[in-house]
Design an enzyme around this catalytic site. Structure first.
Site, PDB file in Angstrom:
ATOM      1  N   ASP A  22      20.038  34.047  30.535  1.00 37.57           N
ATOM      2  CA  ASP A  22      20.967  33.829  31.583  1.00 37.57           C
ATOM      3  C   ASP A  22      21.162  31.893  32.178  1.00 37.57           C
ATOM      4  OD1 ASP A  22      21.885  36.491  31.148  1.00 37.57           O
ATOM      5  OD2 ASP A  22      19.559  36.899  31.930  1.00 37.57           O
ATOM      6  N   LYS A  25      23.555  29.210  28.732  1.00 42.01           N
ATOM      7  CA  LYS A  25      23.571  28.347  27.576  1.00 42.01           C
ATOM      8  C   LYS A  25      24.980  28.524  26.582  1.00 42.01           C
ATOM      9  CE  LYS A  25      20.477  31.900  25.805  1.00 42.01           C
ATOM     10  NZ  LYS A  25      19.980  32.307  27.124  1.00 42.01           N
ATOM     11  N   GLY A  26      25.896  29.661  27.044  1.00 48.07           N
ATOM     12  CA  GLY A  26      27.342  30.243  26.552  1.00 48.07           C
ATOM     13  C   GLY A  26      27.868  28.864  26.770  1.00 48.07           C
ATOM     14  N   GLY A  49      24.611  38.041  26.905  1.00 46.58           N
ATOM     15  CA  GLY A  49      26.196  38.381  27.466  1.00 46.58           C
ATOM     16  C   GLY A  49      26.359  36.752  27.421  1.00 46.58           C
ATOM     17  N   HIS A  50      27.363  35.959  27.007  1.00 48.03           N
ATOM     18  CA  HIS A  50      27.285  35.044  27.397  1.00 48.03           C
ATOM     19  C   HIS A  50      28.895  34.370  27.947  1.00 48.03           C
ATOM     20  CE1 HIS A  50      25.069  33.248  24.052  1.00 48.03           C
ATOM     21  NE2 HIS A  50      24.695  33.204  24.925  1.00 48.03           N
ATOM     22  N   THR A  51      28.393  34.262  29.160  1.00 46.04           N
ATOM     23  CA  THR A  51      30.227  34.238  30.232  1.00 46.04           C
ATOM     24  C   THR A  51      30.724  32.487  29.754  1.00 46.04           C
ATOM     25  OG1 THR A  51      28.712  35.102  31.690  1.00 46.04           O
ATOM     26  CG2 THR A  51      31.206  34.488  32.142  1.00 46.04           C
ATOM     27  N   ARG A 153      11.221  47.881   6.467  1.00 48.36           N
ATOM     28  CA  ARG A 153      11.705  48.019   5.508  1.00 48.36           C
ATOM     29  C   ARG A 153      12.535  49.280   5.428  1.00 48.36           C
ATOM     30  NH1 ARG A 153       6.001  45.851   2.999  1.00 48.36           N
ATOM     31  NH2 ARG A 153       5.787  46.862   4.326  1.00 48.36           N
ATOM     32  N   GLN A 233      19.267  35.389  24.397  1.00 52.63           N
ATOM     33  CA  GLN A 233      17.978  35.311  25.869  1.00 52.63           C
ATOM     34  C   GLN A 233      17.107  34.336  25.662  1.00 52.63           C
ATOM     35  OE1 GLN A 233      18.169  37.686  22.422  1.00 52.63           O
ATOM     36  NE2 GLN A 233      19.866  38.486  23.559  1.00 52.63           N
ATOM     37  N   ARG A 312      23.595  44.347  35.436  1.00 57.28           N
ATOM     38  CA  ARG A 312      22.336  44.846  36.571  1.00 57.28           C
ATOM     39  C   ARG A 312      22.168  43.947  37.333  1.00 57.28           C
ATOM     40  NH1 ARG A 312      17.600  46.419  33.003  1.00 57.28           N
ATOM     41  NH2 ARG A 312      18.840  44.477  31.356  1.00 57.28           N
TER      42      ARG A 312
HETATM   43  P1  IMP Z   1      16.416  44.892  24.746  1.00 57.69           P
HETATM   44  O1  IMP Z   1      16.554  42.718  24.377  1.00 57.69           O
HETATM   45  O2  IMP Z   1      17.784  44.958  24.980  1.00 57.69           O
HETATM   46  O3  IMP Z   1      14.883  45.601  24.441  1.00 57.69           O
HETATM   47  O4  IMP Z   1      15.804  43.899  26.307  1.00 57.69           O
HETATM   48  C1  IMP Z   1      14.406  43.521  26.407  1.00 57.69           C
HETATM   49  C2  IMP Z   1      14.066  42.897  27.855  1.00 57.69           C
HETATM   50  O5  IMP Z   1      14.868  41.491  27.548  1.00 57.69           O
HETATM   51  C3  IMP Z   1      14.682  43.255  28.849  1.00 57.69           C
HETATM   52  O6  IMP Z   1      13.934  42.811  29.792  1.00 57.69           O
HETATM   53  C4  IMP Z   1      16.152  42.346  28.738  1.00 57.69           C
HETATM   54  O7  IMP Z   1      16.888  42.697  30.675  1.00 57.69           O
HETATM   55  C5  IMP Z   1      15.827  41.491  28.732  1.00 57.69           C
HETATM   56  N1  IMP Z   1      17.494  40.923  27.719  1.00 57.69           N
HETATM   57  C6  IMP Z   1      17.787  41.044  26.744  1.00 57.69           C
HETATM   58  N2  IMP Z   1      19.057  40.400  26.714  1.00 57.69           N
HETATM   59  C7  IMP Z   1      18.686  39.322  27.961  1.00 57.69           C
HETATM   60  C8  IMP Z   1      19.356  38.312  27.681  1.00 57.69           C
HETATM   61  O8  IMP Z   1      20.707  38.049  27.241  1.00 57.69           O
HETATM   62  N3  IMP Z   1      19.918  37.580  29.288  1.00 57.69           N
HETATM   63  C9  IMP Z   1      18.906  37.863  30.022  1.00 57.69           C
HETATM   64  N4  IMP Z   1      17.879  38.949  29.344  1.00 57.69           N
HETATM   65  C10 IMP Z   1      17.527  40.177  28.408  1.00 57.69           C
END
Ligand code: IMP
Length: 439
Positions: A22, A25-26, A49-51, A153, A233, A312
Site C-alpha cells: 500500500d 505502487k499502482g 489492490g492498486h488504486t 505440485r 504487496q 479494512r
Molecule cells: P494474503 O496475501 O491474503 O495471504 O495475506 C497475508 C498478509 O498480507 C495479510 O496481513 C494481508 O493483509 C497482507 N496483504 C496481502 N496483500 C496485501 C496488499 O496488497 N497490501 C497490503 N497488505 C497485503
C-alpha cells in the site's frame, strides 16, 4: 575493453514496495508506464489492490497490471502470479465496458500461472476462522493455499484448464483431499461438477490470452522495448524476508521479478523502491512505529488508509527508516520514490525512526525474529513539519523548506537517490527528479 564486454540491452525496471504494501505502487507504475512498452505482474494475486485516479475517476485494479490505461502498453501477467479466473474475467469485462482495449494483444497471461480454485478460498477462510486470535489476517482470497499447492505440485496451471480429460482426473483426486480438510475445519465440502464445468468455461475464455511470457519478454528486450515489472504487496510481506508468519505467500522482493516472469537477472537494469512518507500495515504482526493516538488516526483518515481489497482500516505509524534501509539491501534498490507526502501537511513535528533500542542496546537493523521485533523501541529523529498544502507543487524548489529537509533526510539516510515525488492519487500530482529507467 569495456565496450567489448558490454551487451546491448534496453531498460528494464522493477518497481517494488519497501514497507508492508500500500505504498502507492499502482499510481507510480501508472505514471511510469508512459515510458513502458510492457508492464508485468510477477507475483501475488487479487490480494493486491492498486488504486489509480485518472481524470478524477477512481479505478481499483486487483490482477490486471496498472499499464492498462495506456494505449500503447502491453500488460502481462507472469507465471509467478496466482490467478483467480473469475476475478480476472470480471476485471476484463468491467474494463471492456469502460471502453478499454482488453484484446489478447493488449493483455497477455502466462500459461504457467497457477489457478486459484474454490477450495483455496474456502480453506483460507476456514483456517483463519479456526485460528481465532492467532490468525494471520489474510485477505481470504485463497492466495496462501494456492501457493501451497503449487509447491506441493498439486496446482493447476491456467493452461491445464484447457485439457478437459486430464483436468477432470486430477481435480477428482485433489477435491477428495480438499473436502476432507474442509470437513476437519468445519466448512462445507465442495461439489466436483460445479467446479469442473465452471473452470472449463474459464479455461475457454482465457485461452486466447495465454502465452509463453518468458519468450515474449525475451523477444521484447531484444527488440529494444522498455519493460516495467510491477511488484505487489511490499518487502516486509515477503515469504522469506518479511515478518514471518505475518506475510503473504510469495516473494515480493525484486529478485522474484525474474523467477515470476522467466527473464534472467542480467536483464534487469534498475530497481525503484516505493516509500510511503509514513508507515502502514493491514492484518496482524509486529509494527515498531505504530501510533495508537490521534496522529495515527489523522494519517488513516487523511491518507484514506483503508484496504483497497478488503476495506479494512490500515494500522498507521511514523516512517521507519531502519526498515526501509533493510529493503534497500533486500531489493538492491537503485532509486526511490516517496509517496503521500501531502498527508503529512499540518503536523507540527515529524518523527523518523533511525534505530531501535533492544534490551538496552542500540541496533540499526530490522531483526528477523518476531520475538525481538515485538520488543524493539524506536529511536526517533524529529524534524519540523510544514503547514502548506503541497499537493499541486510541480518542482522540488517550490516545496516548503521543511518538506525539502524531510525528503533530503530520507535520501541521505538511505543513500539511494530519489527519482520521483508523489503528492496525491491523481496522475498529475507527482514529478520526476531522475529517470528511473536509467541505470
Ligand atoms: P494474503 O496475501 O491474503 O495471504 O495475506 C497475508 C498478509 O498480507 C495479510 O496481513 C494481508 O493483509 C497482507 N496483504 C496481502 N496483500 C496485501 C496488499 O496488497 N497490501 C497490503 N497488505 C497485503
Amino acid at each position: 575493453m569495456g565496450d567489448f564486454f558490454r551487451r546491448e540491452s534496453m531498460p528494464t525496471l522493477v518497481v517494488v514496495g519497501t514497507q508492508w504494501g500500500d505504498e502507492g505502487k499502482g499510481k507510480v507504475v501508472d505514471v511510469l508506464t508512459e515510458q513502458a512498452d510492457f508492464v508485468v505482474r510477477f507475483q501475488g494475486g487479487n490480494n493486491a489492490g492498486h488504486t489509480l485516479v485518472i481524470n478524477k475517476k477512481k479505478h481499483i485494479l486487483h490482477l490486471i497490471p496498472s499499464g492498462i490505461f495506456r494505449p500503447n502498453t502491453v500488460c502481462v501477467i507472469g507465471n509467478g502470479v496466482v490467478v483467480d479466473p473469475e476475478v480476472l474475467i470480471n476485471e476484463i469485462e468491467k474494463l471492456k465496458k469502460e471502453g478499454l482495449d482488453l484484446s489478447p494483444k493488449k493483455l497477455i497471461i502466462s500459461e504457467k500461472a497457477q489457478t486459484i480454485m474454490p477450495y483455496h478460498k474456502a480453506l483460507d477462510i476456514a483456517r483463519e476462522a479456526k485460528a481465532g486470535e492467532n490468525k494471520i489476517g489474510t485477505t481470504c482470497r485463497g492466495i496462501g493455499p494456492c501457493y501451497e499447492d503449487k509447491v506441493a505440485r498439486k496446482g493447476f496451471r491456467l493452461i491445464d484448464l484447457t485439457y478437459p480429460e486430464t483436468f477432470k482426473e486430477k481435480l477428482k483426486k485433489i477435491l477428495e483431499e480438499k473436502n476432507f480438510l474442509l470437513s476437519y475445519l468445519n466448512a462445507e465440502p465442495l461439489k466436483f461438477e460445479e467446479i469442473y464445468e465452471k473452470y472449463l468455461a474459464f479455461g475457454e475464455y482465457l485461452k486466447p490470452y495465454l502465452a509463453d511470457v518468458s519468450q515474449l519478454l525475451w523477444n521484447a528486450q531484444k527488440a529494444g522495448k522498455n519493460i516495467l515489472f510491477e511488484g505487489a504487496q511490499g518487502t516486509f510481506l515477503d515469504i522469506d524476508h518479511g515478518t514471518y508468519p505475518y506475510v503473504t505467500s510469495s516473494n515480493t522482493v525484486a529478485g522474484n521479478a525474474c523467477c515470476g516472469s522467466g527473464l534472467g537477472p542480467t536483464e534487469i537494469n534498475s530497481v525503484l523502491g516505493i516509500v510511503k512518507a509514513y508507515t502502514t500495515r493491514v492484518g496482524e504482526g509486529p509494527f515498531p512505529t505504530e501510533l495508537h493516538d490521534e496522529i495515527g488516526e489523522l494519517l488513516r483518515e487523511r491518507g484514506g488508509e483503508y484496504g483497497a481489497t478488503t476495506g479494512r482500516p490500515r494500522r498507521c505509524g511514523w516512517l521507519d527508516l531502519v526498515m526501509v534501509k533493510t529493503a534497500v539491501r533486500l531489493n538492491g534498490l537503485t532509486y526511490l520514490a516517496i509517496t503521500k507526502l501531502d498527508v503529512l501537511s499540518g503536523l507540527k513535528t515529524l518523527k523518523l525512526c533511525v534505530g531501535y533500542k533492544y534490551e538496552g542496546q542500540i541496533i540499526d537493523f530490522f531483526p528477523s525474529e518476531l520475538e525481538k521485533l515485538k520488543k524493539v523501541e524506536p529511536i526517533y529523529q524529529e524534524l519540523p513539519g510544514w503547514e502548506e498544502d503541497i499537493s499541486q507543487i510541480k518542482n522540488f524548489d517550490a516545496l516548503p523548506e521543511a518538506t525539502k529537509n524531510y525528503i533530503k533526510f530520507i535520501e541521505q539516510y538511505l543513500e539511494v537517490p530519489i527519482a520521483l515525488l508523489s503528492f496525491g492519487p491523481e496522475r498529475e500530482s507527482c514529478f520526476l527528479l531522475k529517470n528511473p529507467f536509467d541505470k
